[in-house]
Design an enzyme around this catalytic site. Structure first.
Site, PDB file in Angstrom:
ATOM      1  N   GLN A  16     -46.264 -59.887 -16.450  1.00  0.00           N
ATOM      2  CA  GLN A  16     -46.758 -59.337 -17.726  1.00  0.00           C
ATOM      3  C   GLN A  16     -48.237 -58.969 -17.765  1.00  0.00           C
ATOM      4  OE1 GLN A  16     -47.171 -60.487 -22.456  1.00  0.00           O
ATOM      5  NE2 GLN A  16     -45.815 -61.724 -21.242  1.00  0.00           N
ATOM      6  N   THR A  73     -45.452 -53.709   1.931  1.00  0.00           N
ATOM      7  CA  THR A  73     -46.854 -53.700   2.370  1.00  0.00           C
ATOM      8  C   THR A  73     -47.113 -54.726   3.468  1.00  0.00           C
ATOM      9  OG1 THR A  73     -47.343 -55.120   0.482  1.00  0.00           O
ATOM     10  CG2 THR A  73     -47.814 -52.773   0.236  1.00  0.00           C
ATOM     11  N   GLU A 138     -48.347 -67.432 -18.599  1.00  0.00           N
ATOM     12  CA  GLU A 138     -48.844 -67.370 -19.976  1.00  0.00           C
ATOM     13  C   GLU A 138     -49.225 -68.727 -20.592  1.00  0.00           C
ATOM     14  OE1 GLU A 138     -49.288 -64.750 -22.337  1.00  0.00           O
ATOM     15  OE2 GLU A 138     -50.005 -66.399 -23.571  1.00  0.00           O
ATOM     16  N   ASP A 167     -51.359 -63.585 -21.040  1.00  0.00           N
ATOM     17  CA  ASP A 167     -50.957 -62.435 -20.228  1.00  0.00           C
ATOM     18  C   ASP A 167     -51.505 -61.130 -20.796  1.00  0.00           C
ATOM     19  OD1 ASP A 167     -49.562 -63.715 -18.260  1.00  0.00           O
ATOM     20  OD2 ASP A 167     -47.657 -63.650 -19.301  1.00  0.00           O
ATOM     21  N   GLY A 245     -62.406 -68.373 -40.214  1.00  0.00           N
ATOM     22  CA  GLY A 245     -63.650 -67.773 -40.689  1.00  0.00           C
ATOM     23  C   GLY A 245     -64.264 -68.582 -41.815  1.00  0.00           C
ATOM     24  N   GLY A 246     -65.260 -67.994 -42.466  1.00  0.00           N
ATOM     25  CA  GLY A 246     -65.986 -68.713 -43.504  1.00  0.00           C
ATOM     26  C   GLY A 246     -65.310 -68.716 -44.870  1.00  0.00           C
TER      27      GLY A 246
END
Ligand code: CAO
Length: 414
Positions: A16, A73, A138, A167, A245-246
């Site tokens: 992934q 390869t 993951e 991922d 967050g605030g």
């Protein structure tokens, strides 16, 4: 014209993380040549299959707009072809276990010798250090990058999220690294090495939690549900559904929650819109009450405040709450299921959710390019079948004759 027209990617990615990156580059117009092992290809072609003998949705949804060549390869002829592909491409991307490309005989030093303009980009589980040789998936990255220790409720175990921050999150980081390196190459004329570790990418996405780790030294985290009655240890705790967050936020129940697992909405009690919210939920008395009318006064009783808000939201559907609160500037968002997202007309209209046709599976639904460029449209085309473009690539990219392609095939290299 597309933004990355003329850029050719030698795509050695699998599973992934890497495919997410090269899929984005393909949507921006790059010619992505996916190199796969003859016979098997990317392992995800056969994983989580919903239909027999058909490329899985796991594979098709991560490999749009690419071409596929099969190439061994480790075979001498395959290595000769791979060398020519390195010469012909601008970027090599891989996410094998550490050292796999070196074991094939393609170290960074050798790649630079073959093509000094090559940008060589890799995803690994960890950066240099005690774990650098480890294989990583993951959820391992979510655990080692700080996601799991900070997700879930304080009285429950560490939890991984559905968003694939390890991922896909790392793939997006790598894509930025690649285009940045290509941009630098415009001026320097040289390629460079780009590496992104999954642990690092997850930690980057968990940045606010490292912020909170340092805030802890100076007192309790007042926006966390543990405040004021619970206790804080010496590490950033799990914060349930509290806002990072605030502005305090929480998920509250809506009408139908008893039977619908997604009848919920997230509400943020932004200070600037608090009076509107108080009036909407029938608590106009809060507007002039010093016990409620400042953010500081509300902080120790966020649980009580969200319980009051929930008393009101439980009388309405999540969409009714959205319709009522948005005009009042109260930020909120219904918890949408995958079923709802798949049908959402606005996501269809922008191409974020698209139907794609596939020769062996038929039509399926996928997520298109979430990054919109005004001058580089991104149509989604189906993923390639295994080795579908082998001859085409050998002949048009490497200039081999049909007789030569027959020979390398009978040699077992492709
Ligand atoms: N021809 C010949 N050999 C090939 C080949 C080809 N076209 N493509 C791959 N191979 C070989 C590799 O060279 C490697 O061989 P060696 O072990 O002899 O070096 C072998 O196939 C397997 O590669 P691998 O070790 O990467 O694969 P794996 O299934 O054991 O591990 C994974 C998978 C994902 C754990 C590992 O690749 C990894 O840790 N990658 C880096 C982190 C990452 O991206 N993880 C995200 C995965 S998505 O959840």
């Amino acid at each position: 014209m597309k933004a990355l027209d003329g850029v050719r990617i030698l795509d050695m990615t699998h599973v992934q993380s890497g495919p997410t990156c090269t899929q984005l580059l393909a949507w921006f117009g790059a010619d992505v040549i996916k190199v796969e092992r003859p016979g098997t290809g990317d392992a995800t072609r056969g994983q989580l299959r919903d239909l027999p003998d058909v490329d899985s949705l796991y594979f098709t949804m991560l490999n749009h707009n690419k071409r596929s060549i099969t190439l061994n390869t480790k075979h001498p002829t395959g290595q000769m072809i791979f060398t020519k592909l390195i010469e012909a491409c601008d970027v090599l991307v891989e996410n094998f276990a550490p050292g796999a490309l070196d074991r094939m005989g393609f170290s960074w030093e050798r790649i630079q010798t073959i093509n000094p303009r090559m940008v060589y980009a890799s995803i690994k589980g960890f950066g240099p250090g005690p774990y650098e040789e480890c294989k990583v998936y993951e959820n391992v990255a979510q655990c080692t990058g700080g996601g799991a220790s900070t997700t879930g409720f304080d009285d429950g175990p560490p939890t991984v999220t559905g968003a694939q921050i390890g991922d896909s999150g790392t793939g997006v980081h790598l894509a930025l690294g690649i285009v940045t390196a290509l941009f630098q190459r415009e001026r320097s004329g040289k390629g460079q090495r780009v590496v992104c570790a999954m642990q690092d990418a997850v930690l980057n996405l968990c940045r606010v939690k490292l912020r909170d780790q340092q805030r802890l030294k100076h007192g309790p985290l007042t926006e966390y549900p543990q405040y004021p009655d619970g206790t804080f240890g010496d590490a950033t705790p799990r914060s349930g559904n509290a806002s990072g967050g605030g502005q305090p936020g929480w998920i509250v129940k809506c009408r139908g929650w008893e039977s619908d697992p997604n009848a919920y909405i997230y509400i943020i009690t932004q200070a600037a819109a608090f009076n509107n919210l108080a009036q909407a939920i029938g608590r106009s008395d809060w507007v002039d009450d010093p016990e409620w009318n400042t953010p500081q006064a509300r902080m120790p009783k966020l649980g009580q405040m969200f319980a009051e808000i929930e008393r009101w939201t439980m009388t309405k559907s999540k969409f009714e709450v959205m319709e009522t609160l948005n005009p009042l500037n109260v930020p909120c968002g219904p918890v949408l299921s995958m079923k709802e997202l798949a049908k959402e007309p606005s996501l269809r209209a922008t191409g974020t959710v698209v139907d794609v046709d596939h020769p062996t599976r038929g039509a399926y639904l996928t997520v298109g390019n979430p990054i919109k460029l005004s001058d580089s449209p991104a149509e989604v085309t189906r993923s390639p079948l295994l080795g579908e473009h082998t001859e085409e690539i050998l002949e048009t990219v490497l200039g081999m004759t049909p007789a030569e392609t027959v020979a390398v095939r009978s040699d077992g290299a492709v």
